[in-house]
Design a protein around this motif. Structure first.
Motif, PDB file in Angstrom:
ATOM      1  N   ALA A 285       0.847  -1.187   0.000  1.00 12.61           N
ATOM      2  CA  ALA A 285       0.000   0.000   0.000  1.00 12.61           C
ATOM      3  C   ALA A 285       0.883   1.237   0.000  1.00 12.61           C
ATOM      4  O   ALA A 285       0.918   1.983   0.961  1.00 12.61           O
ATOM      5  N   LYS A 286       1.633   1.437  -1.074  1.00 16.48           N
ATOM      6  CA  LYS A 286       2.536   2.585  -1.046  1.00 16.48           C
ATOM      7  C   LYS A 286       1.874   3.772  -1.745  1.00 16.48           C
ATOM      8  O   LYS A 286       1.892   3.896  -2.955  1.00 16.48           O
ATOM      9  N   GLN A 291       3.630   9.535   4.137  1.00 13.08           N
ATOM     10  CA  GLN A 291       2.378   9.488   4.881  1.00 13.08           C
ATOM     11  C   GLN A 291       2.577   8.731   6.189  1.00 13.08           C
ATOM     12  O   GLN A 291       3.211   7.678   6.218  1.00 13.08           O
ATOM     13  N   ARG A 292       2.021   9.293   7.225  1.00 14.06           N
ATOM     14  CA  ARG A 292       2.206   8.633   8.522  1.00 14.06           C
ATOM     15  C   ARG A 292       1.167   7.552   8.703  1.00 14.06           C
ATOM     16  O   ARG A 292       0.044   7.659   8.219  1.00 14.06           O
TER      17      ARG A 292
END
Lengths: 345, 328
Positions: A285-286, A291-292
């Protein structure tokens, strides 16, 4: 649901610890059901009461702790006195919560009908007794075997849990074995009397990932062989997905959602469950490297001062006005899917 | 294991040599020698002493030789002939004096140690498993009294009570008619009749410490996960406690038994003086004040040997009870 499937039913269990600093409501109205030959996963953060709930079933709650309310109905499959195997027709229902925790009845259940595997294989075995001594002890206690037969039984169990060279390992001390081997020995000990329920309290948390996978596979395989139920306690949702048939999500001593494993992962209802699932990092899920990872804001409240109303409301993203006033009821949303939240009333 | 023990014994030899040298130096440290303190005590009684006579005696005892020559002669005598030298104040060979004293001291210490354990362990276990119960507080209170009360004081109190209220003569280890008698069954019985008083006083002190150790260790062990595992097996509470945590909590008893014995022997000196016991302590004290160097040196050396051997024994014992300890 067919009642004969039921193995254990916990109703409104409250286990409180009365300490000098105040009362800790470790389990505060938990409801659980475990069916025969299935696996119930229990998830939740540290301190949510999942371990205390398990120890309440075994009646080995630590000093200062007491069951103050509720019942734990155990549907004991009686053994055929001749063959020694369990029959599904002879069922004796008894309330474990009402038993004397030091009494003979609960001791005949511990280790024989319900047994437990603990988190720390390093410290859960006695350092000054051999593996064989510790396994043989349970066997001879519950099965009235002499020491030679108990030893053979112990070797047989070590063989079943995939311990290499069981004839030699049986005379080893725990410190001579690796973590994974110790946990295998623990499992051999827990299963040596063929219990109908195995409570596994974070059995793989202290192990490395490859060993964890081996132990999980072993547990599933033994479950099929011996036909037992497992209550699998963990904070690892990945392990739950692999092991459980049904899942109970606990938060501050209450079961906030109870669903089949598919429903829980694909249709999570309680805001806490949803938040938990979002906090898992996913492979592939990149979206954006920077993104944190989502986290649940705030932290678990002070156990001496629980919030009024829904215990999760201070951290809840979908909070309503009513949430800090009224305790939400357990809502049955679907067959076999219950949630404790006002959003689904 | 055997190799380990042999290696430890080999290391003991240089240790003992060093100890014997240090012992010898220590007893030579006070200014003067036996003859000067002997002459001083005679003068204090108003007798006139001829300096020449002192010189002759000094020659005879070899006290005018250098320290290392005296040491060499002493050690040579011990190793080759079992001759521990001559007690100058008592005018008898040291070896005739020390063995009976040492044996009585050993009997007294070992019996007190065992009696102490026999009381301390069950009480400590009770205290830990019933923490903060009324009986725990009582046991704790008494054990602090035991730690805090010097044994000689207790000895005086017991003597006073026994003499005044029970009309018993509790001093000594033997009745008068047995003191010089050769060993016989009647003498052993007589010894046992006298032994219980110093044994109970020493055991009271020893019990207190052992009880605190058992309680503290067991409280640590009771919270270990393996205890929970044992409960989960369905064992009775008594079985769980005695088989698992107590077993581990008792390790300090085995690891300290080595120097505990030597400690008890020298710690009982004051009590022995008060109760007039024919043990090692009072004689060692007299020998030291009189600068009776061979007698004092032999006692000190034997005590050191006991400590060294005791430490080895307790290490072996500990390895035997706790498999986690490896002998490498």
């Amino acid at each position: 649901m067919n009642n004969s499937d039921l193995l254990l039913q916990m109703k409104d269990l409250k286990t409180y610890f009365f300490l000098d600093e105040g009362t800790v409501k470790a389990v505060d109205g938990a409801d659980l059901e475990i069916k025969a030959c299935s696996t119930l996963g229990v998830v939740g953060e540290s301190g949510c009461g999942k371990s205390v709930a398990a120890r309440s079933i075994m009646r080995i709650v630590a000093k200062g702790g007491r069951i103050v309310n509720g019942e734990i109905m155990f549907h004991q499959r009686l053994r055929d006195p001749e063959t020694g195997s369990r029959s599904s027709n002879l069922v004796d229902v008894l309330d474990l919560a009402a038993l004397n925790p030091h009494g003979e009845k609960i001791r005949s259940i511990r280790g024989a009908e319900i047994s437990m595997v603990f988190q720390e294989p390093m410290t859960s075995l006695s350092p000054v007794h051999t593996i064989g001594n510790q396994i043989g002890e349970v066997v001879s206690l519950h099965q009235k075997l002499d020491s030679k037969q108990a030893r053979e039984k112990a070797i047989d169990m070590l063989d079943r849990v995939g311990m290499p060279l069981p004839q030699r390992t049986i005379d080893r001390y725990p410190h001579e074995l690796s973590g994974g081997m110790r946990q295998r020995a623990m499992i051999a000990m827990a299963l040596s009397c063929h219990p109908s329920l195995l409570i596994a309290d974070e059995p793989t948390t202290a192990l490395d990932v490859t060993t964890e996978a081996q132990i999980l596979t072993l547990m599933r395989q033994l479950q099929e062989e011996l036909g037992m139920s497992i209550m699998f306690i963990t904070h690892n949702l990945g392990v739950i997905a692999q092991m459980a048939d049904r899942v109970a999500v606990m938060y501050l001593g209450k079961v906030v959602e109870d669903a089949s494993v598919e429903d829980l992962f694909y249709k999570p209802l309680h805001p806490y469950t949803q938040a938990l699932l979002q906090s898992i990092p996913r492979l592939g899920a990149k979206k954006d490297r920077n993104q944190r990872l989502a986290s649940i804001r705030g932290s678990v409240p002070d156990p001496y001062n629980l919030p009024r109303g829904c215990p999760f409301h201070p951290r809840c993203a979908r909070r309503l006005d009513i949430c800090d006033k009224e305790e939400p009821p357990l809502v049955k949303v679907d067959t076999g899917h219950q949630v404790r939240c006002v959003l689904y009333k | 294991m055997l190799g380990y023990v042999l290696r430890r014994i080999a290391i003991m030899i240089p240790t003992l040599i060093v100890i014997s040298i240090i012992t010898f130096i220590i007893i030579q440290l006070p200014p003067g020698d036996f003859l000067s303190s002997y002459a001083a005590s005679l003068r204090a009684q108003g007798e006139v002493i001829d300096e020449a006579e002192i010189r002759v005696m000094r020659e005879r005892y070899g006290l005018n030789q250098p320290i290392y020559v005296q040491y060499g002669k002493w050690i040579k005598g011990i190793v080759t002939r079992g001759d521990w030298g001559q007690s100058m104040s008592l005018q008898r060979p040291v070896k005739d004096l020390i063995w009976q004293r040492m044996t009585l001291s050993m009997v007294l210490s070992v019996v007190s140690l065992l009696v102490g354990w026999f009381i301390a362990i069950p009480l400590g276990v009770y205290s830990a498993t019933h923490q903060y119960s009324p009986l725990d507080y009582i046991v704790t209170f008494i054990s602090f009294m035991g730690i805090g009360t010097p044994s000689f004081l207790l000895g005086l109190v017991v003597m006073f009570v026994a003499m005044n209220y029970m009309g018993l003569n509790v001093g000594g280890l033997f009745s008068d008619q047995f003191i010089l008698a050769p060993w016989s069954w009647a003498k052993v019985v007589d010894l046992l009749k006298h032994l219980w008083i110093p044994v109970s006083i020493l055991a009271f002190n020893g019990t207190a410490g052992g009880l605190r150790t058992t309680r503290a260790n067991l409280l640590d062990e009771l919270n270990k996960p393996y205890v929970e595992t044992a409960y989960a097996k369905g064992l009775t509470e008594r079985r769980v406690i005695w088989k698992y945590p107590v077993r581990v909590a008792l390790n300090p008893f085995f690891s300290t038994v080595g120097w505990e014995l030597a400690n008890l022997i020298s710690g009982a000196t004051l009590l022995s003086i008060v109760l007039n016991l024919q043990t090692e302590g009072p004689m060692l004290l007299n020998a030291l004040t009189a600068q009776d160097m061979y007698l004092a040196g032999s006692f000190l050396f034997l005590l050191s040997v006991m400590t060294v051997v005791g430490t080895l024994l307790s290490d072996i014992l500990l390895a035997w009870v706790d498999p986690r300890i490896r002998m490498t």
